[in-house]
Design an enzyme around this catalytic site. Structure first.
Site, PDB file in Angstrom:
ATOM      1  N   LYS A  12      22.794  -4.368 -62.544  1.00  0.00           N
ATOM      2  CA  LYS A  12      22.141  -5.645 -62.821  1.00  0.00           C
ATOM      3  C   LYS A  12      21.278  -6.015 -61.622  1.00  0.00           C
ATOM      4  O   LYS A  12      21.782  -6.123 -60.507  1.00  0.00           O
ATOM      5  CB  LYS A  12      23.190  -6.738 -63.059  1.00  0.00           C
ATOM      6  CG  LYS A  12      22.650  -7.929 -63.837  1.00  0.00           C
ATOM      7  CD  LYS A  12      22.406  -7.579 -65.298  1.00  0.00           C
ATOM      8  CE  LYS A  12      22.298  -8.829 -66.153  1.00  0.00           C
ATOM      9  NZ  LYS A  12      22.096  -8.475 -67.580  1.00  0.00           N
ATOM     10  N   THR A  57      26.407  -4.396 -67.520  1.00  0.00           N
ATOM     11  CA  THR A  57      25.645  -5.047 -66.448  1.00  0.00           C
ATOM     12  C   THR A  57      25.890  -6.553 -66.454  1.00  0.00           C
ATOM     13  O   THR A  57      25.830  -7.194 -65.402  1.00  0.00           O
ATOM     14  CB  THR A  57      24.140  -4.763 -66.581  1.00  0.00           C
ATOM     15  OG1 THR A  57      23.634  -5.343 -67.782  1.00  0.00           O
ATOM     16  CG2 THR A  57      23.880  -3.261 -66.588  1.00  0.00           C
ATOM     17  N   ARG A 179      -7.389  -5.992 -28.423  1.00  0.00           N
ATOM     18  CA  ARG A 179      -7.484  -6.288 -29.846  1.00  0.00           C
ATOM     19  C   ARG A 179      -6.310  -7.157 -30.282  1.00  0.00           C
ATOM     20  O   ARG A 179      -5.290  -7.276 -29.591  1.00  0.00           O
ATOM     21  CB  ARG A 179      -7.479  -4.993 -30.672  1.00  0.00           C
ATOM     22  CG  ARG A 179      -6.164  -4.238 -30.599  1.00  0.00           C
ATOM     23  CD  ARG A 179      -6.077  -3.126 -31.621  1.00  0.00           C
ATOM     24  NE  ARG A 179      -4.797  -2.426 -31.551  1.00  0.00           N
ATOM     25  CZ  ARG A 179      -4.357  -1.554 -32.463  1.00  0.00           C
ATOM     26  NH1 ARG A 179      -5.122  -1.260 -33.506  1.00  0.00           N
ATOM     27  NH2 ARG A 179      -3.180  -0.971 -32.338  1.00  0.00           N
ATOM     28  N   GLN A 223       2.186   2.563 -33.290  1.00  0.00           N
ATOM     29  CA  GLN A 223       3.230   3.584 -33.254  1.00  0.00           C
ATOM     30  C   GLN A 223       4.113   3.420 -32.023  1.00  0.00           C
ATOM     31  O   GLN A 223       5.350   3.471 -32.112  1.00  0.00           O
ATOM     32  CB  GLN A 223       2.617   4.989 -33.257  1.00  0.00           C
ATOM     33  CG  GLN A 223       2.016   5.412 -34.586  1.00  0.00           C
ATOM     34  CD  GLN A 223       0.541   5.090 -34.685  1.00  0.00           C
ATOM     35  OE1 GLN A 223       0.057   4.126 -34.077  1.00  0.00           O
ATOM     36  NE2 GLN A 223      -0.184   5.878 -35.470  1.00  0.00           N
ATOM     37  N   HIS A 251      -5.238  -5.640 -40.015  1.00  0.00           N
ATOM     38  CA  HIS A 251      -6.436  -5.538 -39.191  1.00  0.00           C
ATOM     39  C   HIS A 251      -7.152  -6.883 -39.059  1.00  0.00           C
ATOM     40  O   HIS A 251      -7.297  -7.635 -40.029  1.00  0.00           O
ATOM     41  CB  HIS A 251      -7.404  -4.512 -39.780  1.00  0.00           C
ATOM     42  CG  HIS A 251      -6.834  -3.135 -39.852  1.00  0.00           C
ATOM     43  ND1 HIS A 251      -6.465  -2.421 -38.742  1.00  0.00           N
ATOM     44  CD2 HIS A 251      -6.569  -2.329 -40.922  1.00  0.00           C
ATOM     45  CE1 HIS A 251      -6.016  -1.226 -39.101  1.00  0.00           C
ATOM     46  NE2 HIS A 251      -6.056  -1.153 -40.421  1.00  0.00           N
TER      47      HIS A 251
END
Length: 302
Positions: A12, A57, A179, A223, A251
Site C-alpha cells: 500500500k 493492501t 560562481r 563532485q 545552474h
C-alpha cells in the site's frame, strides 16, 4: 519455451498518517507518508489467482494507522521497524517487508515566548526519509535501515569554482573561479545496525554535518563537495556504513547587462531549471558491513 514469474512485491503506497500527541495541553504532531510492501512466496496469487496467502493492501493501510496509536511514532525508523515486524508476523508467506516513510516537519506558530500549544505551520525545506527492510523472523531476522533527507535546497553565493575541465569541439562553457553553487540535495545513509541508535539524534547530527560542510568548504566542483560532505558524515558518525547523494546542479548564469549600459559584477543571475547537471556519488566506510537488502527498492539512484 518456459515461462516463469520473476521478482514481485505488493503493498500500500502513500498512506498519509498524522499522529497528534495530546498527553498534555501542549500538543505534538508527527506527519508521515508511509508506503509498505511485502516480498515472498506469492506465486499462486499471480499464476492462478489464489489469494489465500495475500495479506490485503487495505490491511497494510489499517495496520499503519493502528500502529501509529498502538506503537507510537518516536521516530520514523522505530515506527517502520515495528511495522515491518508486524507484517512478517501477519503474513507467513512473506520473506521480507519494506517500509518507506517520509516525515514532514511542522513548527509551532509563534505565539508568546514558546509558541502556540496546538497551532502549527508547515515547515519548508528538507523532508526526512527512511526505508526499513525487515527479513526473516526470530533468530534469523535481519533489519536494514537507510535514512536520509530529500528536497534540501542549498546555495552558496561564492566559494565555488569550475575550471580546468576537459574540452572538445563542442565545449562552450567558460571557466569560472567564482560562481553560485546550488543544488536540491537527496542524501541517504545506511546504518550498519538497527540497534543501539538514537534515530532522532543521529538524523539531526548528520543533517548538521552536511550543512556545515557545504557552507564552510571551498568547492572546486560539486563532485568534490559531495565527497567532502560524505566523508565528514562517516568521520563523525560511527553507526553509518555509507552515504549516497543525488545532487542536481541548479545552474545560475550571469546576465549580460551591457546592452543597458550596466556592469554586472557577479550580482544578477538567471536561475535555469533545466537542463541541469546531475551529480551522484557514494562514500563508503572501508570496513562497512555488507549492504544486504538495504537498498532493495529504495527510490533509486546509482
Amino acid at each position: 519455451m518456459g515461462i516463469s514469474l520473476g521478482a514481485n512485491q505488493y503493498g500500500k503506497a502513500e498512506n498519509r498518517v498524522v499522529r497528534v500527541y495530546r498527553d498534555t495541553d501542549r500538543h505534538e504532531i508527527v506527519d508521515l507518508n508511509v508506503s509498505t510492501s511485502l516480498r515472498g512466496d506469492f506465486a499462486d496469487a499471480h499464476v492462478t489467482g489464489d489469494q489465500a496467502d495475500v495479506l490485503p493492501t487495505d490491511t497494510q493501510k489499517n495496520t499503519a494507522f493502528a500502529y501509529a496509536k498502538k506503537h507510537g511514532v518516536t521516530s520514523p525508523e522505530d515506527y517502520a521497524i515495528a511495522l515491518g515486524r508486524r507484517f512478517l508476523e501477519a503474513s507467513p508467506k512473506a520473506s521480507s517487508a519494506q517500509i518507506r516513510v517520509e516525515q514532514y516537519a511542522w513548527d509551532r506558530i509563534p505565539v508568546g515566548a514558546n509558541g502556540s500549544d496546538h497551532a502549527f505551520v508547515r515547515r519548508g525545506g528538507a523532508v526526512r526519509t527512511t526505508v526499513v527492510t525487515v527479513a526473516g523472523r526470530g533468530a534469523d531476522e535481519q533489519v536494514w535501515v537507510v535514512s536520509g533527507l530529500q528536497d534540501l535546497v542549498l546555495l552558496k553565493s561564492t566559494g565555488s569554482e569550475f575550471k580546468g575541465f576537459l574540452e572538445d569541439e563542442y565545449t562552450t562553457l567558460a571557466e569560472t573561479d567564482d560562481r553560485i553553487l546550488a543544488t536540491s540535495l537527496v542524501a541517504r545513509w545506511r546504518y550498519d545496525s538497527a540497534t543501539g541508535v538514537d534515530w532522532n539524534k543521529s538524523h539531526d547530527a548528520i543533517s548538521a554535518s552536511l550543512l556545515e560542510t557545504f557552507a564552510t568548504t571551498y568547492s572546486h566542483a560539486l563532485q568534490e563537495t559531495l565527497y567532502l560532505m560524505g566523508r565528514r558524515v562517516l568521520e563523525t558518525n560511527d553507526a553509518v556504513a555509507e552515504i549516497r547523494f543525488s545532487a542536481p546542479n541548479k545552474h545560475h548564469f550571469l546576465v549580460d547587462l551591457s546592452p543597458f549600459g550596466l556592469e554586472n559584477h557577479n550580482e544578477v543571475f538567471v536561475a535555469a531549471d533545466r537542463p541541469y547537471g546531475l551529480i551522484e556519488a557514494t562514500v563508503t566506510r572501508d570496513d562497512a558491513p555488507p549492504a544486504g537488502d538495504a537498498w532493495l527498492a529504495v527510490p533509486s539512484f546509482l
